[in-house]
Design a protein around this motif. Structure first.
Motif, PDB file in Angstrom:
ATOM      1  N   THR A   3       0.857  -1.187   0.000  1.00  0.00           N
ATOM      2  CA  THR A   3       0.000   0.000   0.000  1.00  0.00           C
ATOM      3  C   THR A   3       0.896   1.241   0.000  1.00  0.00           C
ATOM      4  O   THR A   3       2.089   1.168   0.303  1.00  0.00           O
ATOM      5  CB  THR A   3      -0.890   0.060   1.253  1.00  0.00           C
ATOM      6  N   ARG A   4       0.332   2.370  -0.351  1.00  0.00           N
ATOM      7  CA  ARG A   4       1.026   3.655  -0.283  1.00  0.00           C
ATOM      8  C   ARG A   4      -0.004   4.707   0.081  1.00  0.00           C
ATOM      9  O   ARG A   4      -1.183   4.388   0.196  1.00  0.00           O
ATOM     10  CB  ARG A   4       1.661   3.977  -1.636  1.00  0.00           C
ATOM     11  N   GLU A   5       0.441   5.916   0.265  1.00  0.00           N
ATOM     12  CA  GLU A   5      -0.540   7.004   0.420  1.00  0.00           C
ATOM     13  C   GLU A   5      -1.077   7.300  -0.958  1.00  0.00           C
ATOM     14  O   GLU A   5      -0.358   7.840  -1.805  1.00  0.00           O
ATOM     15  CB  GLU A   5       0.165   8.240   0.977  1.00  0.00           C
ATOM     16  N   TRP A  34      -8.366  -3.174  -3.306  1.00  0.00           N
ATOM     17  CA  TRP A  34      -8.228  -3.755  -1.961  1.00  0.00           C
ATOM     18  C   TRP A  34      -9.574  -4.266  -1.448  1.00  0.00           C
ATOM     19  O   TRP A  34      -9.656  -5.329  -0.831  1.00  0.00           O
ATOM     20  CB  TRP A  34      -7.650  -2.722  -0.974  1.00  0.00           C
ATOM     21  N   ARG A  35     -10.640  -3.482  -1.750  1.00  0.00           N
ATOM     22  CA  ARG A  35     -11.988  -3.893  -1.314  1.00  0.00           C
ATOM     23  C   ARG A  35     -12.373  -5.223  -1.958  1.00  0.00           C
ATOM     24  O   ARG A  35     -12.896  -6.122  -1.331  1.00  0.00           O
ATOM     25  CB  ARG A  35     -12.979  -2.818  -1.741  1.00  0.00           C
ATOM     26  N   GLY A  62      -0.790   3.618   8.316  1.00  0.00           N
ATOM     27  CA  GLY A  62      -1.504   3.953   7.080  1.00  0.00           C
ATOM     28  C   GLY A  62      -2.011   2.704   6.382  1.00  0.00           C
ATOM     29  O   GLY A  62      -3.151   2.643   5.903  1.00  0.00           O
ATOM     30  N   CYS A  63      -1.177   1.685   6.337  1.00  0.00           N
ATOM     31  CA  CYS A  63      -1.546   0.429   5.676  1.00  0.00           C
ATOM     32  C   CYS A  63      -2.740  -0.212   6.398  1.00  0.00           C
ATOM     33  O   CYS A  63      -3.726  -0.616   5.769  1.00  0.00           O
ATOM     34  CB  CYS A  63      -0.332  -0.498   5.662  1.00  0.00           C
ATOM     35  N   ALA A  64      -2.668  -0.255   7.730  1.00  0.00           N
ATOM     36  CA  ALA A  64      -3.773  -0.857   8.503  1.00  0.00           C
ATOM     37  C   ALA A  64      -5.054  -0.062   8.293  1.00  0.00           C
ATOM     38  O   ALA A  64      -6.139  -0.644   8.150  1.00  0.00           O
ATOM     39  CB  ALA A  64      -3.408  -0.892   9.988  1.00  0.00           C
ATOM     40  N   ARG A  65      -4.938   1.272   8.237  1.00  0.00           N
ATOM     41  CA  ARG A  65      -6.136   2.101   8.070  1.00  0.00           C
ATOM     42  C   ARG A  65      -6.796   1.804   6.712  1.00  0.00           C
ATOM     43  O   ARG A  65      -8.009   1.619   6.633  1.00  0.00           O
ATOM     44  CB  ARG A  65      -5.750   3.583   8.152  1.00  0.00           C
ATOM     45  N   ILE A  66      -5.986   1.705   5.675  1.00  0.00           N
ATOM     46  CA  ILE A  66      -6.534   1.418   4.333  1.00  0.00           C
ATOM     47  C   ILE A  66      -7.237   0.051   4.340  1.00  0.00           C
ATOM     48  O   ILE A  66      -8.342  -0.105   3.823  1.00  0.00           O
ATOM     49  CB  ILE A  66      -5.399   1.435   3.278  1.00  0.00           C
ATOM     50  N   LEU A  67      -6.595  -0.930   4.952  1.00  0.00           N
ATOM     51  CA  LEU A  67      -7.166  -2.290   4.925  1.00  0.00           C
ATOM     52  C   LEU A  67      -8.465  -2.346   5.738  1.00  0.00           C
ATOM     53  O   LEU A  67      -9.415  -3.034   5.349  1.00  0.00           O
ATOM     54  CB  LEU A  67      -6.133  -3.300   5.424  1.00  0.00           C
ATOM     55  N   ALA A  68      -8.510  -1.591   6.834  1.00  0.00           N
ATOM     56  CA  ALA A  68      -9.748  -1.549   7.627  1.00  0.00           C
ATOM     57  C   ALA A  68     -10.853  -0.873   6.815  1.00  0.00           C
ATOM     58  O   ALA A  68     -11.986  -1.354   6.752  1.00  0.00           O
ATOM     59  CB  ALA A  68      -9.516  -0.801   8.930  1.00  0.00           C
ATOM     60  N   GLN A  69     -10.475   0.210   6.167  1.00  0.00           N
ATOM     61  CA  GLN A  69     -11.434   0.964   5.338  1.00  0.00           C
ATOM     62  C   GLN A  69     -11.969   0.072   4.210  1.00  0.00           C
ATOM     63  O   GLN A  69     -13.104   0.230   3.780  1.00  0.00           O
ATOM     64  CB  GLN A  69     -10.661   2.149   4.754  1.00  0.00           C
ATOM     65  N   CYS A  70     -11.164  -0.864   3.748  1.00  0.00           N
ATOM     66  CA  CYS A  70     -11.553  -1.712   2.607  1.00  0.00           C
ATOM     67  C   CYS A  70     -12.131  -3.052   3.061  1.00  0.00           C
ATOM     68  O   CYS A  70     -12.142  -4.013   2.295  1.00  0.00           O
ATOM     69  CB  CYS A  70     -10.369  -1.916   1.691  1.00  0.00           C
ATOM     70  N   SER A  71     -12.596  -3.138   4.297  1.00  0.00           N
ATOM     71  CA  SER A  71     -13.377  -4.290   4.793  1.00  0.00           C
ATOM     72  C   SER A  71     -12.594  -5.512   5.240  1.00  0.00           C
ATOM     73  O   SER A  71     -13.190  -6.567   5.471  1.00  0.00           O
ATOM     74  CB  SER A  71     -14.408  -4.759   3.763  1.00  0.00           C
ATOM     75  N   PHE A  72     -11.264  -5.446   5.315  1.00  0.00           N
ATOM     76  CA  PHE A  72     -10.575  -6.575   5.943  1.00  0.00           C
ATOM     77  C   PHE A  72     -11.008  -6.642   7.414  1.00  0.00           C
ATOM     78  O   PHE A  72     -11.349  -5.627   8.007  1.00  0.00           O
ATOM     79  CB  PHE A  72      -9.051  -6.404   5.848  1.00  0.00           C
ATOM     80  N   SER A  73     -10.990  -7.857   7.979  1.00  0.00           N
ATOM     81  CA  SER A  73     -11.426  -8.013   9.371  1.00  0.00           C
ATOM     82  C   SER A  73     -10.314  -7.709  10.358  1.00  0.00           C
ATOM     83  O   SER A  73     -10.565  -7.583  11.556  1.00  0.00           O
ATOM     84  CB  SER A  73     -11.884  -9.453   9.614  1.00  0.00           C
ATOM     85  N   GLY A  74      -9.086  -7.626   9.864  1.00  0.00           N
ATOM     86  CA  GLY A  74      -7.993  -7.329  10.772  1.00  0.00           C
ATOM     87  C   GLY A  74      -6.662  -7.338  10.054  1.00  0.00           C
ATOM     88  O   GLY A  74      -6.591  -7.577   8.835  1.00  0.00           O
ATOM     89  N   ILE A  75      -5.618  -7.058  10.814  1.00  0.00           N
ATOM     90  CA  ILE A  75      -4.252  -7.171  10.275  1.00  0.00           C
ATOM     91  C   ILE A  75      -3.420  -8.011  11.246  1.00  0.00           C
ATOM     92  O   ILE A  75      -3.760  -8.138  12.429  1.00  0.00           O
ATOM     93  CB  ILE A  75      -3.556  -5.807  10.073  1.00  0.00           C
ATOM     94  N   GLU A  76      -2.351  -8.558  10.713  1.00  0.00           N
ATOM     95  CA  GLU A  76      -1.341  -9.197  11.555  1.00  0.00           C
ATOM     96  C   GLU A  76      -0.025  -8.487  11.278  1.00  0.00           C
ATOM     97  O   GLU A  76       0.390  -8.358  10.112  1.00  0.00           O
ATOM     98  CB  GLU A  76      -1.205 -10.682  11.209  1.00  0.00           C
ATOM     99  N   ILE A  77       0.615  -8.022  12.335  1.00  0.00           N
ATOM    100  CA  ILE A  77       1.912  -7.349  12.191  1.00  0.00           C
ATOM    101  C   ILE A  77       2.989  -8.430  12.073  1.00  0.00           C
ATOM    102  O   ILE A  77       3.135  -9.270  12.969  1.00  0.00           O
ATOM    103  CB  ILE A  77       2.177  -6.454  13.424  1.00  0.00           C
TER     104      ILE A  77
END
Ligand SMILES: Cc1cc2nc3c(=O)[nH]c(=O)nc-3n(C[C@H](O)[C@H](O)[C@H](O)COP(=O)(O)O)c2cc1C
Length: 419
Positions: free
Chosen positions: A76-78, A90-91, A172-187
């Motif tokens: 992801t990027r800005e 991403w969605r 930023g990456c987590a915010r985009i993925l949350a915005q696009c309906s992923f249920s979560g992230i793993e660091i």
């Protein structure tokens, strides 16, 4: 206290996984233009979405387009100007994974010093970044040194500006993925990538607030977790993948201290794995295994690679949700790990590539007997050149390349082939 494969699991954030089998993160190498997901990766996840998994962990999504872990990594990027198209891609990725109700958790990563030259948008001669200026040790001998210098080079130690930028990129990456309906992230803080480089005293010799003690080496990750929490909904899951450490090793207590800090930061789950490019134990191909595995190549010497460490972690942090990944191949082995209460979730990598319906094989006990409910396959043979050159990462690399090629076969509509 133990659980069964078919039991649902509610994570602290409220996300419910329908069962205990998680498709592990496997970098697909299928990014389209601008490092975005597209039709090829959707075809693969279309299969996994039908498989009845408890969750789908995506392959690593890089947080900085300038530093990729491999040539086809998603990132992801800005977004500026092209935002709508990018967010739609991403969605669509999240929706493809989740079309049958399986939660999708995207693994987010920065490779640090493990970014090969040419992978990413940084200049060809631009250095990789790392906590300290310490090069990878991929093997002894002239060949290994030459390969290391050509492929990775010596990293540049990160300034505070670099650290702040990387934290912002993870958020930023987590915010985009949350915005696009992923249920979560793993660091991704395992396998020798940037955050794991920070955690380890071997690769982090800093003397500022990001180095010098187990606590300070964990600080960058804690800042990432805290800032992500502020940027995403409360119901969004935040997990972390870490390397195990041997009880006998000096860094064992340091690792336990760091797990305590992540647990106090309320991560939703901890995935335990192991290995780095320097010593790829996550593939069952570490320093010890590489020399003596020939007669036993169709079976694993132990069902799972990292259960001992999980047992110790469980004793100290009984409430932390634990997932163990690496080496699980049979219903019996998975059941034993879950029933004993050592872990709550089991991650499945290579068997998931060969059989997208692996959970059905494990859970449909009316259809498949215990003897049938297993996925045994040979190790990928190590190329002669790799053995001669004594470059350790090539053992893990051969496994990864072989299985990535099978993911590409699935993307093209073909059946995967066991090694
Ligand atoms: C093709 C391939 C790509 C992988 N990419 C990642 C990755 O992106 N992130 C990660 O944490 N682990 C990655 N791994 C490691 C797996 O998540 C897992 O830890 C490893 O395959 C051991 O599990 P297994 O014995 O069930 O295969 C990858 C493994 C393979 C085979």
């Amino acid at each position: 206290m133990g659980s069964n494969i078919k039991d649902p699991l509610e994570l602290p954030c409220g996300l419910v996984l329908p069962n205990r089998l998680v498709k592990a993160a496997m970098a697909e190498g299928l990014a389209e233009k601008k490092h975005l997901p597209g039709t090829r990766i959707f075809s693969v996840y279309e299969q996994w979405a039908k498989g009845g998994w408890g969750a789908l962990l995506t392959g690593n999504v890089q947080v900085d387009v300038r530093h990729l872990g491999g040539y086809g990594d998603l990132a992801t990027r800005e977004y500026q100007g092209d935002e709508e198209d990018a967010l739609n891609a991403w969605r669509k990725y999240a929706n493809t994974c989740q079309q049958n109700g399986t939660p999708a958790i995207a693994q987010i990563c920065h490779p640090g010093r493990q970014s090969p030259r040419g992978a990413g948008e940084r200049g060809f001669f631009e250095k990789t970044i790392a906590p300290s200026e310490i090069a990878l040790d991929i093997g002894n001998g002239l060949a290994a040194t030459i390969v290391r210098n050509i492929v990775f080079g010596v990293p540049q130690a990160m300034s505070h500006f670099d650290i702040d930028r990387v934290i912002a990129q993870f958020v930023g990456c987590a915010r985009i993925l949350a915005q696009c309906s992923f249920s979560g992230i793993e660091i991704h803080a395992a396998h020798g990538y940037l955050l794991s480089q920070f955690l380890s005293e071997k690769s982090n010799t800093r003397e500022d607030q990001y180095g010098g003690s187990a606590e300070r080496r964990a600080r960058i990750i804690l800042e990432i977790i805290h800032q992500i929490r502020k940027a995403v909904p409360k119901t969004f899951c935040i997990g972390i993948k870490l390397n195990s450490a041997d009880h006998s090793r000096s860094d064992f207590e340091d690792t336990m201290t760091q797990i305590r800090l992540f647990s106090e930061a309320n991560v939703d789950f901890l995935e335990i794995s192991g290995g780095t490019y320097e010593d790829p134990t996550m593939m069952g191909r570490g320093l010890q295994n590489e020399t003596s595995d020939t007669e036993n190549s169709r079976t694993q010497s132990r069902e799972a690679f990292f259960l001992d460490f999980a047992t110790e972690t469980r004793k100290r942090f009984p409430k932390l949700i634990l997932m163990v990944t690496g080496g699980f191949r049979t219903r019996k082995g998975i059941e034993a790990a879950l029933k004993s209460g050592v872990c709550d979730l089991v991650g499945i990598g290579r068997p998931a590539v060969l059989n997208a319906d692996f959970p059905r094989l494990m859970m449909d006990d009316d259809v498949y007997s215990d003897r049938q409910a297993q996925a045994l396959f040979s190790k990928v043979p190590l190329p002669l050149l790799a053995r001669l050159l004594k470059i350790r990462m090539l053992g893990g690399g051969a496994e990864t390349q072989y299985f990535r090629a099978q993911i590409h076969r699935v993307a093209a509509g073909n059946a995967p082939q066991p090694p």
